[in-house]
Scaffold this active site. Sequence first.
Site, mmCIF file in Angstrom:
data_model
loop_
_atom_site.group_PDB
_atom_site.id
_atom_site.type_symbol
_atom_site.label_atom_id
_atom_site.label_comp_id
_atom_site.label_asym_id
_atom_site.label_seq_id
_atom_site.Cartn_x
_atom_site.Cartn_y
_atom_site.Cartn_z
ATOM 1 N N ASP A 135 6.230 0.907 -12.573
ATOM 2 C CA ASP A 135 6.448 -0.544 -12.487
ATOM 3 C C ASP A 135 7.825 -0.889 -13.069
ATOM 4 O O ASP A 135 8.641 -1.537 -12.411
ATOM 5 C CB ASP A 135 5.335 -1.308 -13.211
ATOM 6 C CG ASP A 135 5.077 -0.787 -14.628
ATOM 7 O OD1 ASP A 135 4.367 -1.463 -15.396
ATOM 8 O OD2 ASP A 135 5.595 0.316 -14.971
ATOM 9 N N ASP A 190 11.625 2.821 -0.573
ATOM 10 C CA ASP A 190 11.907 1.636 0.242
ATOM 11 C C ASP A 190 12.671 0.597 -0.571
ATOM 12 O O ASP A 190 13.599 -0.047 -0.078
ATOM 13 C CB ASP A 190 10.602 1.033 0.796
ATOM 14 C CG ASP A 190 10.114 1.760 2.046
ATOM 15 O OD1 ASP A 190 9.336 1.168 2.817
ATOM 16 O OD2 ASP A 190 10.519 2.933 2.244
ATOM 17 N N LYS A 229 3.098 6.999 -14.220
ATOM 18 C CA LYS A 229 2.312 6.033 -15.014
ATOM 19 C C LYS A 229 1.530 6.850 -16.022
ATOM 20 O O LYS A 229 0.301 6.764 -16.099
ATOM 21 C CB LYS A 229 1.403 5.202 -14.112
ATOM 22 C CG LYS A 229 2.064 4.022 -13.431
ATOM 23 C CD LYS A 229 2.578 2.940 -14.399
ATOM 24 C CE LYS A 229 1.512 1.955 -14.830
ATOM 25 N NZ LYS A 229 2.103 0.795 -15.602
ATOM 26 N N TYR A 248 -1.554 11.134 -1.532
ATOM 27 C CA TYR A 248 -1.591 11.399 -0.087
ATOM 28 C C TYR A 248 -2.513 12.554 0.261
ATOM 29 O O TYR A 248 -2.904 12.724 1.414
ATOM 30 C CB TYR A 248 -0.174 11.691 0.425
ATOM 31 C CG TYR A 248 0.622 10.458 0.802
ATOM 32 C CD1 TYR A 248 1.089 10.267 2.093
ATOM 33 C CD2 TYR A 248 0.888 9.483 -0.141
ATOM 34 C CE1 TYR A 248 1.824 9.143 2.433
ATOM 35 C CE2 TYR A 248 1.615 8.353 0.189
ATOM 36 C CZ TYR A 248 2.085 8.183 1.474
ATOM 37 O OH TYR A 248 2.806 7.067 1.808
ATOM 38 N N ASP A 289 7.065 7.045 -2.218
ATOM 39 C CA ASP A 289 7.073 6.273 -0.979
ATOM 40 C C ASP A 289 7.507 4.843 -1.242
ATOM 41 O O ASP A 289 8.351 4.289 -0.541
ATOM 42 C CB ASP A 289 5.664 6.288 -0.366
ATOM 43 C CG ASP A 289 5.578 5.473 0.922
ATOM 44 O OD1 ASP A 289 4.711 4.579 1.017
ATOM 45 O OD2 ASP A 289 6.419 5.706 1.804
HETATM 46 C C1 IPM Z 1 7.547 7.286 4.912
HETATM 47 C C2 IPM Z 1 6.534 6.492 5.699
HETATM 48 C C3 IPM Z 1 5.314 7.382 5.891
HETATM 49 C C4 IPM Z 1 4.685 7.662 4.554
HETATM 50 C C5 IPM Z 1 4.276 6.823 6.821
HETATM 51 C C6 IPM Z 1 4.873 6.295 8.071
HETATM 52 C C7 IPM Z 1 3.270 7.885 7.106
HETATM 53 O O1 IPM Z 1 6.211 5.316 5.006
HETATM 54 O O2 IPM Z 1 7.948 8.344 5.405
HETATM 55 O O3 IPM Z 1 7.932 6.825 3.845
HETATM 56 O O4 IPM Z 1 3.831 6.883 4.141
HETATM 57 O O5 IPM Z 1 5.051 8.632 3.920
HETATM 58 MG MG MG Z 2 7.399 4.932 3.362
#
Ligand code: IPM
Ligand code: MG
Length: 361
Positions: A225, A253, A193, A138, A249
């Site tokens: 992975d 999710d 990794k 990032y 990130d």
């Molecule tokens: C998160 C989101 C953000 C990120 C985006 C919306 C900038 O996906 O907070 O996980 O990529 O970090």
């Molecule tokens: Mg995210």
Amino acid sequence: MKKFEIATLEGDGIGPEVCRSAVRVMQQACGTQLLSFTQYDGGASCYKKSGEVLSEETFQACSQADAIFHGAAGLPDVTYPDGTEVGNDLHLRLRFRLDLYANVRPIKLYQPQFSPLKNVRPGGIDYVIVRENTEGLYSARGGGNNLRGEVVTDTMVMTRKGIERVVRFAFELARKRNGAPMDDKRRLTVCDKANILRSYAFFRSVATEVAQHYPDIALDYAYADAITVHMVKRPDFYDVIVAENMFGDIISDLGAATVGGMGIAPSAEIGDHHGLFQGAHGSAPDIAGLDVASPLATILSGAFMLRWLGDRHQHSGLIEAAQRIETAVESTLAENKVIPRDLGGLAGCKAVTEAVCSNMR
Ligand code: IPM
Ligand code: MG
């Protein structure tokens, strides 16, 4: 009595409704004397109006507040010339400028039926992902090279200081927890990794050095992975996972999906001097204003904020309030009457908020 100043950024899409829901729950838990919520504009809609996603005045207010509370930001049609979304700059700038290096994402299963996984026992998923939040891939945001539309590069940056502090944060967190559901062992898993890239091998070697100071915490390694398989096949093995920014990130999710979705995934972005709290979900503009969004991720992020403020200021009232909110969410979900849509129920944002408030009473 100190009144805690909370800079509030409702943002875009479902941001305002879930933010207001959580503020209402926090005010019920704390009374109106303890917290002062001040609204500031920011995000994609603000950018469309004023040309600014986050004004310097708002940034200063956020940096002087005791904590920052955020709904969500971003609208898919509001982008920079390079195609990246404008709204995300709201909290990305706060992350980098306030040095919020630990992005803490609890992954907790409240009821087995919320998980898409089979045969998960109650309490069978309960770990925390600590995502490095200020460097990694990032750090290339807004930078990188675009040579004549032919070659585009983004550079991964990892620093010893950046890795040491987020790994130490993760170890300290593991010390405060009760271990993994599978075996009650306090365990830190380093996700990388290291088998492919030097930067990730560096991440792993620095983490291994830090581990020498935490002999009481089991150290585990997983490639990014492979961990996606383990998080689905044996999620009860995990206690705390630390990962580079982009990997964090992605796996956060996936983790959220295994316990019911982004609507139940809180997050705290913490540095040495500041904290930003918001649901880990996006702005979901497609369901904005329809009273269908789940406020639970934002409500749980509010409880996280109160607990963080309580620890920081040795304020037991705030910690009790956080516990009251978490217990009310837990009992609301256990009752199985008022269940948000993303967890398979029919309840809207208002109804879920009301249920949590009445369970707190
Ligand atoms: C998160 C989101 C953000 C990120 C985006 C919306 C900038 O996906 O907070 O996980 O990529 O970090
Ligand atoms: Mg995210």
